[in-house]
Design a protein around this motif. Structure first.
Motif, short mmCIF file in Angstrom:
data_model
loop_
_atom_site.label_atom_id
_atom_site.label_comp_id
_atom_site.label_asym_id
_atom_site.label_seq_id
_atom_site.Cartn_x
_atom_site.Cartn_y
_atom_site.Cartn_z
N GLN A 191 0.80 -1.33 -0.04
CA GLN A 191 0.15 -0.01 -0.11
C GLN A 191 0.90 1.35 0.08
O GLN A 191 1.69 1.21 0.99
CB GLN A 191 -0.94 -0.12 1.08
N ALA A 192 0.55 2.26 -0.83
CA ALA A 192 1.31 3.34 -0.96
C ALA A 192 0.96 4.72 -0.40
O ALA A 192 -0.70 4.72 -0.34
CB ALA A 192 1.54 3.79 -2.64
N GLU A 193 1.52 5.60 0.45
CA GLU A 193 1.12 6.63 0.99
C GLU A 193 -0.03 6.47 1.89
O GLU A 193 -1.06 7.28 1.69
CB GLU A 193 1.04 7.61 -0.15
N THR A 194 0.07 5.53 2.90
CA THR A 194 -0.94 5.47 4.02
C THR A 194 -0.67 6.03 5.20
O THR A 194 0.53 6.21 5.44
CB THR A 194 -1.10 3.80 3.96
N TRP A 195 -1.63 6.67 5.71
CA TRP A 195 -1.59 7.61 6.77
C TRP A 195 -1.44 6.63 8.17
O TRP A 195 -2.04 5.61 8.22
CB TRP A 195 -2.49 8.39 7.06
N GLU A 196 -0.42 7.10 9.05
CA GLU A 196 -0.53 6.62 10.45
C GLU A 196 -1.47 7.53 11.22
O GLU A 196 -1.20 8.81 11.22
CB GLU A 196 0.73 6.78 11.29
N LEU A 197 -2.72 6.91 11.70
CA LEU A 197 -3.48 7.50 12.42
C LEU A 197 -3.23 7.30 14.08
O LEU A 197 -2.99 6.06 14.34
CB LEU A 197 -5.02 7.02 12.15
N ARG A 198 -3.57 8.16 14.84
CA ARG A 198 -3.44 8.05 16.34
C ARG A 198 -4.58 8.78 17.21
O ARG A 198 -5.04 9.79 16.56
CB ARG A 198 -2.03 8.86 16.69
N GLU A 223 10.62 8.21 16.44
CA GLU A 223 9.54 8.93 17.05
C GLU A 223 8.36 8.31 17.00
O GLU A 223 7.51 8.83 17.80
CB GLU A 223 9.36 10.48 16.43
N GLY A 224 7.95 7.21 16.54
CA GLY A 224 6.62 6.51 16.53
C GLY A 224 5.76 6.88 15.30
O GLY A 224 4.58 6.71 15.63
N LYS A 225 6.04 7.92 14.58
CA LYS A 225 5.28 8.20 13.38
C LYS A 225 4.82 6.77 12.66
O LYS A 225 3.92 6.76 12.00
CB LYS A 225 5.65 9.36 12.62
N TYR A 226 5.84 5.91 12.50
CA TYR A 226 5.66 4.63 11.87
C TYR A 226 5.98 3.67 12.79
O TYR A 226 6.69 3.61 13.78
CB TYR A 226 6.64 4.54 10.72
N ALA A 227 5.40 2.58 12.68
CA ALA A 227 5.47 1.01 13.05
C ALA A 227 5.45 1.09 14.53
O ALA A 227 6.43 0.38 15.03
CB ALA A 227 6.82 0.65 12.44
N VAL A 228 4.63 1.99 15.42
CA VAL A 228 4.60 1.59 16.60
C VAL A 228 4.34 0.09 16.96
O VAL A 228 3.29 -0.66 16.80
CB VAL A 228 3.44 2.36 17.46
N GLY A 229 4.91 -0.45 17.91
CA GLY A 229 4.83 -1.85 18.33
C GLY A 229 5.34 -2.78 17.42
O GLY A 229 5.17 -4.21 17.60
N HIS A 230 6.06 -2.46 16.32
CA HIS A 230 6.59 -3.38 15.41
C HIS A 230 7.88 -3.54 15.67
O HIS A 230 8.81 -2.18 15.83
CB HIS A 230 6.18 -2.89 14.19
#
Length: 231
Positions: A73-80, A134-141
Motif C-alpha cells: 500500500q502506497a502513501e498510507t496515513w498513520e492515525l493516532r 519518534e513513533g510516526k511509523y511502526a509503533v509496536g513493530h
C-alpha cells in the motif's frame, strides 16, 4: 494467474518473511529500470518513484508469480487517537507491506533520494529514520526499512551512510543502540544480508510499548538523466 488463490495455495506458500519481501522489492525495481527507465529516473521526485514502485509491487500477477502473499500500500496515513478521543494523522508511510491478513504486523518502508551529498544523508536520517524512532511509523513493530534511491554508486553510498549514522551526535539523536560488538551499524545485515547493506537498532523510550526497532537499510540504484540502466 489472475484467479484468487485457494486456501491450499496459501498452505503451500505461507506469508513471506522480510528477506523475501526485500528481494521482491529489489527485483521489481530492476524490472522497472529496464522496462521504464524514463519513468523511474533520478529526476523524478520521491512520491513519483515510490508510487511507481508500489504499483508494480502490488500487481496481482507479479505478486503471485513471486509467491508474495501480502499487500503493498502506497502513501498510507498513520492515525493516532488522543486521550480526548480525537484522531490525528501523524505521517504517511511511503510503502506499507501487510504481511498477511489485515490487522497482522506490517512492515513500513520509507524512501529517500540520495545524490551523494551530506544534505541528502541528513534528510535520510532526520526526515526518515527519525520517523520510526519518534513513533510516526511502526509503533509496536520490531522491524522497518529505510530505502535510498541513489544516483551515486550503491556500495559507496551505503558505506558513507553507515559512517554518517555512526557519528556520535547523530547516533545520539537517533537513539542508536550498539550491537554486541559495540558497533552502531551491523554490516552485513543480520536480518537480510542479501538485500540490505546494514542494520541499525534504535531505542524508542517515548512510546508505548517502548521496545526498540531494528531498521534494515537498502540502497537501490536510480539512474541519472542520460545514464543507461545496468543489469
Amino acid at each position: 494467474m489472475s484467479a484468487t488463490p485457494s486456501d491450499a495455495w496459501f498452505s503451500v506458500f505461507p506469508p513471506p518473511r522480510i528477506p523475501d519481501v526485500l528481494v521482491y522489492v529489489t527485483q521489481t525495481w530492476e524490472w522497472l529500470r529496464l522496462s521504464y527507465a524514463d519513468a523511474v529516473g533520478f529526476d523524478k521526485d520521491e512520491p513519483a518513484l515510490t508510487d511507481n514502485l508500489c504499483e508494480a509491487l502490488a500487481d496481482q500477477d507479479r505478486r503471485l508469480s513471486h509467491r508474495m502473499d501480502c499487500d503493498f500500500q502506497a502513501e498510507t496515513w498513520e492515525l493516532r487517537r488522543a486521550a480526548d478521543g480525537t484522531t490525528s494523522r501523524l505521517a504517511r508511510a511511503d510503502i506499507r507491506v501487510i504481511l498477511g491478513a489485515p490487522g497482522t504486523p506490517h512492515f513500513v518502508i520509507e524512501f529517500k533520494k540520495l545524490d551523494g551529498s551530506a544534505n541528502a544523508r541528513w534528510r535520510y536520517c532526520h526526515d526518515g529514520v527519525n520517523r520510526f524512532v519518534e513513533g510516526k511509523y511502526a509503533v509496536g513493530h520490531a522491524f522497518g526499512a529505510m530505502c535510498g534511491f541513489t544516483c551515486a554508486p550503491v556500495v559507496a553510498e551505503a558505506t558513507a551512510m553507515a559512517a554518517y549514522i555512526s557519528e556520535p551526535s547523530r547516533a545520539s539523536a537517533l537513539i542508536c543502540i550498539p550491537n554486541d560488538s559495540g558497533a552502531l551499524t551491523t554490516t552485513p545485515s543480520a536480518t537480510d544480508p542479501v538485500s540490505a547493506a546494514f542494520d541499525t537498532r534504535h531505542g524508542r523510550p517515548t512510546l508505548v510499548p517502548s521496545e526498540p526497532i531494528s531498521l534494515l537499510h537498502v540502497f537501490l540504484p536510480c539512474d541519472a538523466e542520460g545514464d543507461a540502466p545496468t543489469t
